[in-house]
Design a protein around this motif. Sequence first.
Motif, short mmCIF file in Angstrom:
data_model
loop_
_atom_site.label_atom_id
_atom_site.label_comp_id
_atom_site.label_asym_id
_atom_site.label_seq_id
_atom_site.Cartn_x
_atom_site.Cartn_y
_atom_site.Cartn_z
N GLU A 8 -20.80 34.72 25.82
CA GLU A 8 -22.19 35.15 25.95
C GLU A 8 -23.11 33.94 26.10
O GLU A 8 -24.05 33.95 26.90
CB GLU A 8 -22.62 35.98 24.73
CG GLU A 8 -21.92 37.32 24.61
CD GLU A 8 -22.30 38.33 25.68
OE1 GLU A 8 -23.26 38.11 26.43
OE2 GLU A 8 -21.60 39.35 25.77
N GLU A 38 -28.75 39.12 27.12
CA GLU A 38 -27.70 38.16 26.77
C GLU A 38 -27.98 37.47 25.44
O GLU A 38 -27.07 37.18 24.67
CB GLU A 38 -27.52 37.12 27.88
CG GLU A 38 -27.11 37.69 29.24
CD GLU A 38 -25.81 38.48 29.21
OE1 GLU A 38 -25.04 38.39 28.24
OE2 GLU A 38 -25.57 39.22 30.18
N HIS A 41 -26.84 39.83 22.82
CA HIS A 41 -25.37 39.85 22.75
C HIS A 41 -24.87 38.61 22.01
O HIS A 41 -24.01 38.70 21.13
CB HIS A 41 -24.75 39.86 24.16
CG HIS A 41 -25.16 41.03 25.01
ND1 HIS A 41 -24.94 41.08 26.36
CD2 HIS A 41 -25.80 42.17 24.69
CE1 HIS A 41 -25.41 42.21 26.84
NE2 HIS A 41 -25.94 42.89 25.85
FE FE2 Z 1 -23.57 39.83 27.59
#
Ligand code: FE2
Length: 137
Positions: A8, A38, A41
């Motif tokens: 990530e 992102e 995440h």
């Molecule tokens: Fe991601």
Amino acid sequence: MTWGAVNELTTLGAYQRLIAKTEHPILVQMLRAIIKDERRHFAFYRAQARMRLARSRQARRITRFSLDHLWAPVGTGVRPQPETDFVATHLFGDADGALALKEMDSIIAELPGLDRTNLLTDATREACERLGVSFGL
Ligand SMILES: [Fe+2]
């Protein structure tokens, strides 16, 4: 969880580098929107990894071994190696890219058991070597 955190973070860093390199306003707008996801995440994977690594010596050992011996940049094996290498060298092969890699390696190295991790810098240096281009200039 650590593997996910690394991937990530790599994706997040790649989008940031792409923003720095493109002059296309729509692409920048799209990437900025994706980066928000992102970040979430990465935060999830990093928090999980930190907690799980902190409580288990075995997890730290297995994770360290896995990253050192099995991990490869996102996209490896999905596309031909020269294409993956091109993306890595295009986004991270120059001085600003090398600095971004160093910062990301430092973030990963903060996780329990992952001190002195240099995964992303090493992987990009190897990609540059395979393509015969200089790294960090
Ligand atoms: Fe991601």
